[in-house]
Write an enzyme that holds these catalytic residues in place. Structure first.
Site, PDB file in Angstrom:
ATOM      1  N   CYS A  72       0.846  -1.190   0.000  1.00 29.28           N
ATOM      2  CA  CYS A  72       0.000   0.000   0.000  1.00 29.28           C
ATOM      3  C   CYS A  72       0.884   1.242   0.000  1.00 29.28           C
ATOM      4  CB  CYS A  72      -0.890  -0.039   1.241  1.00 29.28           C
ATOM      5  SG  CYS A  72      -1.640   1.534   1.666  1.00 29.28           S
ATOM      6  N   GLU A  73       0.654   2.130  -0.934  1.00 22.92           N
ATOM      7  CA  GLU A  73       1.495   3.317  -1.018  1.00 22.92           C
ATOM      8  C   GLU A  73       1.199   4.332   0.080  1.00 22.92           C
ATOM      9  OE1 GLU A  73      -0.695   6.244  -4.229  1.00 22.92           O
ATOM     10  OE2 GLU A  73       0.605   4.682  -5.017  1.00 22.92           O
ATOM     11  N   HIS A  74       0.101   4.165   0.788  1.00 20.96           N
ATOM     12  CA  HIS A  74      -0.247   5.126   1.833  1.00 20.96           C
ATOM     13  C   HIS A  74       0.441   4.841   3.169  1.00 20.96           C
ATOM     14  CE1 HIS A  74      -4.063   5.597  -0.722  1.00 20.96           C
ATOM     15  NE2 HIS A  74      -3.206   6.555  -1.026  1.00 20.96           N
ATOM     16  N   HIS A  75       0.610   3.540   3.498  1.00 16.32           N
ATOM     17  CA  HIS A  75       1.198   3.181   4.794  1.00 16.32           C
ATOM     18  C   HIS A  75       2.407   2.260   4.668  1.00 16.32           C
ATOM     19  CE1 HIS A  75      -3.060   4.150   5.699  1.00 16.32           C
ATOM     20  NE2 HIS A  75      -2.484   4.846   6.665  1.00 16.32           N
ATOM     21  N   GLN A 113      -5.040  -0.624  -4.724  1.00 15.96           N
ATOM     22  CA  GLN A 113      -5.709  -1.730  -5.407  1.00 15.96           C
ATOM     23  C   GLN A 113      -6.506  -1.256  -6.612  1.00 15.96           C
ATOM     24  OE1 GLN A 113      -7.685  -4.482  -2.761  1.00 15.96           O
ATOM     25  NE2 GLN A 113      -9.114  -5.130  -4.362  1.00 15.96           N
ATOM     26  N   HIS A 141      -5.978  -5.849   3.291  1.00 14.02           N
ATOM     27  CA  HIS A 141      -4.994  -4.781   3.464  1.00 14.02           C
ATOM     28  C   HIS A 141      -4.581  -4.686   4.927  1.00 14.02           C
ATOM     29  CE1 HIS A 141      -5.616  -2.737  -0.539  1.00 14.02           C
ATOM     30  NE2 HIS A 141      -6.600  -3.622  -0.515  1.00 14.02           N
ATOM     31  N   CYS A 143      -3.082  -2.366   6.319  1.00 15.33           N
ATOM     32  CA  CYS A 143      -3.312  -1.024   6.845  1.00 15.33           C
ATOM     33  C   CYS A 143      -4.719  -0.915   7.439  1.00 15.33           C
ATOM     34  CB  CYS A 143      -3.078   0.051   5.781  1.00 15.33           C
ATOM     35  SG  CYS A 143      -4.064  -0.123   4.300  1.00 15.33           S
TER      36      CYS A 143
END
Length: 183
Positions: A72-75, A113, A141, A143
């Site tokens: 995941c590019e956010h976390h 995703q 996920h 996250c």
């Protein structure tokens, strides 16, 4: 990357020089290099589908249950799941291993995703010019399961339907019934 991870360890209150952590920055750097091979630029997605076979076949080709892991590019936590990919050939087909290779290629970037689902479908559409493409990704996920809302077992399903899968209800229903049929 190693220096950066040493800073993270220090920021967390750890001692990067203690015995158990001495080689950790190196191992983490190697791990990220392996998990993010897409960022190296060594391979282009289009190259995966270059070898084609001109075959008169006009029925649905489905490659279900392609397991994948991405970040995941956010976390920067993993999300893992299965991809189900189908296409209806135009004037060519590709070898069976090519579809999982496309999934794997896009999984090897910092990712979300929804984008990954779209990228897989668009690559197949653009390179093979089929009559239709369908991609469904089902993933869990970390996250969401391990932090934040902490809902283990929760999954997300994303779809991208192109061509006949988008315009023909029967084609779409056949695909969905096949990927969700007991095996």
């Amino acid at each position: 990357m190693e220096d950066g991870f040493r800073m993270i360890l220090t920021g967390m209150g750890e001692d990067p020089n203690r015995e158990g952590l001495l080689e950790t920055p190196h191992r983490v750097a190697k791990m990220y290099a392996e998990l993010m091979t897409g960022l190296s630029g060594e391979m282009k997605a289009e190259d995966i589908l270059k070898t084609r076979f001109h075959e008169k076949y006009d029925e649905m080709i489905i490659v279900p249950d392609i397991e994948f892991a991405s970040m995941c590019e956010h976390h920067f936590l993993p999300f893992t799941g299965k991809a189900h990919v189908a296409y209806i050939p135009g004037d060519c087909v590709v070898g069976l291993s090519k579809i999982p290779r496309v999934v794997e290629f896009y999984a090897r970037f910092p990712q979300i995703q929804e984008r990954m689902t779209r990228q897989i479908a668009e690559l197949i559409q653009n390179e093979l010019n089929p009559k239709g493409v369908a991609v469904v990704l089902e993933a869990s996920h970390m996250c969401m399961t391990m932090r934040g809302v902490k809902k283990p077992g929760a999954t997300m399903v994303t779809t991208q339907l192109l061509g006949r899968f988008k315009t023909d209800e029967k084609t779409r229903a056949e695909f969905m019934s096949r990927i969700y049929a007991p095996r």
